[in-house]
Design an enzyme around this catalytic site. Structure first.
Site, PDB file in Angstrom:
ATOM      1  N   TYR A  73       0.835  -1.216   0.000  1.00 46.60           N
ATOM      2  CA  TYR A  73       0.000   0.000   0.000  1.00 46.60           C
ATOM      3  C   TYR A  73       0.870   1.268   0.000  1.00 46.60           C
ATOM      4  O   TYR A  73       0.356   2.376  -0.166  1.00 46.60           O
ATOM      5  CB  TYR A  73      -0.936   0.050   1.219  1.00 46.60           C
ATOM      6  CG  TYR A  73      -1.914  -1.097   1.351  1.00 46.60           C
ATOM      7  CD1 TYR A  73      -2.124  -2.012   0.331  1.00 46.60           C
ATOM      8  CD2 TYR A  73      -2.653  -1.268   2.537  1.00 46.60           C
ATOM      9  CE1 TYR A  73      -3.004  -3.071   0.479  1.00 46.60           C
ATOM     10  CE2 TYR A  73      -3.538  -2.321   2.676  1.00 46.60           C
ATOM     11  CZ  TYR A  73      -3.700  -3.216   1.658  1.00 46.60           C
ATOM     12  OH  TYR A  73      -4.586  -4.259   1.811  1.00 46.60           O
ATOM     13  N   HIS A  87       0.500 -11.993   1.822  1.00 44.22           N
ATOM     14  CA  HIS A  87      -0.583 -11.235   1.172  1.00 44.22           C
ATOM     15  C   HIS A  87      -1.457 -12.072   0.229  1.00 44.22           C
ATOM     16  O   HIS A  87      -2.689 -11.930   0.227  1.00 44.22           O
ATOM     17  CB  HIS A  87       0.020 -10.029   0.441  1.00 44.22           C
ATOM     18  CG  HIS A  87      -0.906  -8.875   0.345  1.00 44.22           C
ATOM     19  ND1 HIS A  87      -0.501  -7.575   0.492  1.00 44.22           N
ATOM     20  CD2 HIS A  87      -2.232  -8.797   0.114  1.00 44.22           C
ATOM     21  CE1 HIS A  87      -1.536  -6.767   0.361  1.00 44.22           C
ATOM     22  NE2 HIS A  87      -2.594  -7.489   0.124  1.00 44.22           N
TER      23      HIS A  87
HETATM   24  N1  LIG Z   1      -5.663  -8.632   1.884  1.00 40.12           N
HETATM   25  C1  LIG Z   1      -6.046  -8.144   0.731  1.00 40.12           C
HETATM   26  O1  LIG Z   1      -5.710  -8.666  -0.344  1.00 40.12           O
HETATM   27  C2  LIG Z   1      -6.901  -6.929   0.702  1.00 40.12           C
HETATM   28  C3  LIG Z   1      -7.526  -6.531  -0.486  1.00 40.12           C
HETATM   29  C4  LIG Z   1      -8.331  -5.391  -0.453  1.00 40.12           C
HETATM   30  C5  LIG Z   1      -8.503  -4.695   0.733  1.00 40.12           C
HETATM   31  N2  LIG Z   1      -7.859  -5.094   1.877  1.00 40.12           N
HETATM   32  C6  LIG Z   1      -8.024  -4.355   3.171  1.00 40.12           C
HETATM   33  O2  LIG Z   1      -9.413  -4.217   3.443  1.00 40.12           O
HETATM   34  C7  LIG Z   1      -9.735  -2.841   3.609  1.00 40.12           C
HETATM   35  C8  LIG Z   1     -11.168  -2.565   3.193  1.00 40.12           C
HETATM   36  O3  LIG Z   1     -11.411  -2.951   1.879  1.00 40.12           O
HETATM   37  P1  LIG Z   1     -11.648  -1.888   0.711  1.00 40.12           P
HETATM   38  O4  LIG Z   1     -10.875  -0.699   1.005  1.00 40.12           O
HETATM   39  O5  LIG Z   1     -11.422  -2.624  -0.562  1.00 40.12           O
HETATM   40  O6  LIG Z   1     -13.203  -1.647   0.655  1.00 40.12           O
HETATM   41  P2  LIG Z   1     -14.444  -1.246   1.622  1.00 40.12           P
HETATM   42  O7  LIG Z   1     -14.025  -0.897   2.979  1.00 40.12           O
HETATM   43  O8  LIG Z   1     -15.429  -2.335   1.403  1.00 40.12           O
HETATM   44  O9  LIG Z   1     -14.991   0.029   0.862  1.00 40.12           O
HETATM   45  C9  LIG Z   1     -14.269   1.217   0.776  1.00 40.12           C
HETATM   46  C10 LIG Z   1     -15.048   2.131  -0.157  1.00 40.12           C
HETATM   47  O10 LIG Z   1     -16.356   2.325   0.378  1.00 40.12           O
HETATM   48  C11 LIG Z   1     -16.606   3.702   0.571  1.00 40.12           C
HETATM   49  N3  LIG Z   1     -17.311   3.822   1.862  1.00 40.12           N
HETATM   50  C12 LIG Z   1     -16.784   3.747   3.098  1.00 40.12           C
HETATM   51  N4  LIG Z   1     -17.727   3.883   4.041  1.00 40.12           N
HETATM   52  C13 LIG Z   1     -18.895   4.038   3.385  1.00 40.12           C
HETATM   53  C14 LIG Z   1     -20.235   4.256   3.802  1.00 40.12           C
HETATM   54  N5  LIG Z   1     -20.554   4.334   5.094  1.00 40.12           N
HETATM   55  N6  LIG Z   1     -21.195   4.366   2.849  1.00 40.12           N
HETATM   56  C15 LIG Z   1     -20.864   4.301   1.542  1.00 40.12           C
HETATM   57  N7  LIG Z   1     -19.609   4.132   1.070  1.00 40.12           N
HETATM   58  C16 LIG Z   1     -18.638   3.990   1.993  1.00 40.12           C
HETATM   59  C17 LIG Z   1     -15.268   4.394   0.564  1.00 40.12           C
HETATM   60  O11 LIG Z   1     -15.364   5.652  -0.062  1.00 40.12           O
HETATM   61  P3  LIG Z   1     -14.958   7.015   0.726  1.00 40.12           P
HETATM   62  O12 LIG Z   1     -13.490   6.964   0.934  1.00 40.12           O
HETATM   63  O13 LIG Z   1     -15.381   8.057  -0.268  1.00 40.12           O
HETATM   64  O14 LIG Z   1     -15.754   7.025   1.979  1.00 40.12           O
HETATM   65  C18 LIG Z   1     -14.417   3.474  -0.316  1.00 40.12           C
HETATM   66  O15 LIG Z   1     -14.535   3.831  -1.680  1.00 40.12           O
HETATM   67  C19 LIG Z   1      -8.668  -2.152   2.748  1.00 40.12           C
HETATM   68  O16 LIG Z   1      -8.589  -0.775   2.992  1.00 40.12           O
HETATM   69  C20 LIG Z   1      -7.449  -2.943   3.112  1.00 40.12           C
HETATM   70  O17 LIG Z   1      -6.946  -2.537   4.376  1.00 40.12           O
HETATM   71  C21 LIG Z   1      -7.080  -6.199   1.872  1.00 40.12           C
END
Ligand SMILES: NC(=O)c1ccc[n+]([C@@H]2O[C@H](COP(=O)([O-])OP(=O)(O)OC[C@H]3O[C@@H](n4cnc5c(N)ncnc54)[C@H](OP(=O)(O)O)[C@@H]3O)[C@@H](O)[C@H]2O)c1
Length: 283
Positions: free
Chosen positions: A50, A111
């Protein structure tokens, strides 16, 4: 650790709600990590890939200096990128991540699964990182059941979590069962389906009955399964909204209605090496 809901894995208490930092560039990462810790989050998720470990560390230091928490109250996760799965590369990255963060992580994950080098070499190195004090615990990410079991067989220490995509549009029955059998846990990435849950009519209808949003209902559904959820946002108001899920409970009927939203094409991030296959959930 504070008294918010946590899962106990081999004596380690992992807060069920964490804050994700994927795609957060330095300024946002630092600001939002501090804000999340001010709101009450006690679990932060980052990764070497990241490119924000230093900013995440700065955000944590800002929060410690502001008196929002003590280091011991925080669960901090980072991940070994797939280019560093050989022994020397893994140990070097583990050291680098710790230095960038300025903290020893509580959890170090592989990862994504990979065919080369051997899983034995990588798992041995991960255990060595733990024995050398470069992390408190170890785990994996994006491992289907077969690889998760194999990794645990090869590992001396317990793999405390398998961090995988999970939200209402995905079925995860088999992997949840595997994690239970291994005395491990599941962490849900993209728990809000990358924001898609916000427009879901069923989640909104359930939310209205509780005075909650679709995002809050989704996170509650995850933690009621004892699944760790790590939502991400650039907005302070949404970070607060996502944290406000500890004062209501979904009924069994509501839980089942949400399980009913899963669909075969619900996966959003299919970056697994084609040598591996996700668990077959729809046979
Ligand atoms: N291990 C892996 O391979 C892997 C892969 C992907 C992710 N991850 C981890 O998992 C975390 C979460 O996953 P993610 O970032 O993919 O997705 P997520 O948390 O499911 O969604 C994030 C998105 O949703 C929006 N959002 C947040 N709160 C909201 C709400 N209350 N209502 C509507 N929209 C909302 C955010 O936009 P705004 O910023 O505009 O609020 C952002 O675009 C990552 O940040 C990372 O730490 C790990």
């Amino acid at each position: 650790m504070t008294d918010q809901p946590a899962i106990d894995v081999e004596g380690y208490s992992i807060p069920l709600l964490g804050f994700g930092t994927w795609m957060l560039e330095s300024d946002d990462a630092r600001r939002m990590v501090t804000e999340a810790l001010r709101i009450g989050y006690r679990h932060i998720d980052t990764a070497w890939i990241y490119k924000n470990e230093e900013a995440v560390g700065d955000g944590i230091r800002d929060a410690l200096e502001a008196g929002y928490l003590n280091r011991d109250d925080l669960w901090l996760t980072t991940k070994i990128w797939v280019d560093h799965f050989d022994r020397d590369g893994l140990l070097e990255q583990a050291r680098e991540s710790g230095l960038s963060l300025g903290f020893t992580p509580d959890l170090l994950l592989l990862h994504w699964p990979k065919t080369q080098p051997s899983l034995q070499e990588t798992i041995d190195a991960l255990n060595e990182a733990r024995e050398n004090g470069l992390t408190r615990t170890i785990g994996v990410s994006n491992f289907p059941s077969a690889e998760f079991r194999k990794a645990q067989e090869l590992s001396q220490a317990l793999l405390v979590t398998n961090q995988v995509e999970y939200h209402p549009y995905l079925k995860l029955t088999k992997l949840l069962e595997t994690a239970r059998e291994l005395d491990s846990s599941i962490t849900a990435w993209s728990p809000l389906a990358q924001g898609k849950v916000a427009d879901d009519p069923v989640l909104n209808e359930i939310g209205r009955a509780h005075g909650k949003s679709a995002a809050q209902v989704t996170l509650r559904w995850l933690i009621q399964q004892n699944v760790i959820a790590i939502p991400r946002t650039t907005k302070e108001s949404r970070a607060a909204e996502s944290f406000n899920i500890f004062d209501f409970e979904l009924s069994d009927d509501e839980m089942q209605r949400i399980f009913g939203l899963a669909r075969p094409d619900g996966r959003l991030g299919d970056w697994i090496d084609p040598a591996f296959k996700w668990d077959e959930e729809w046979a």
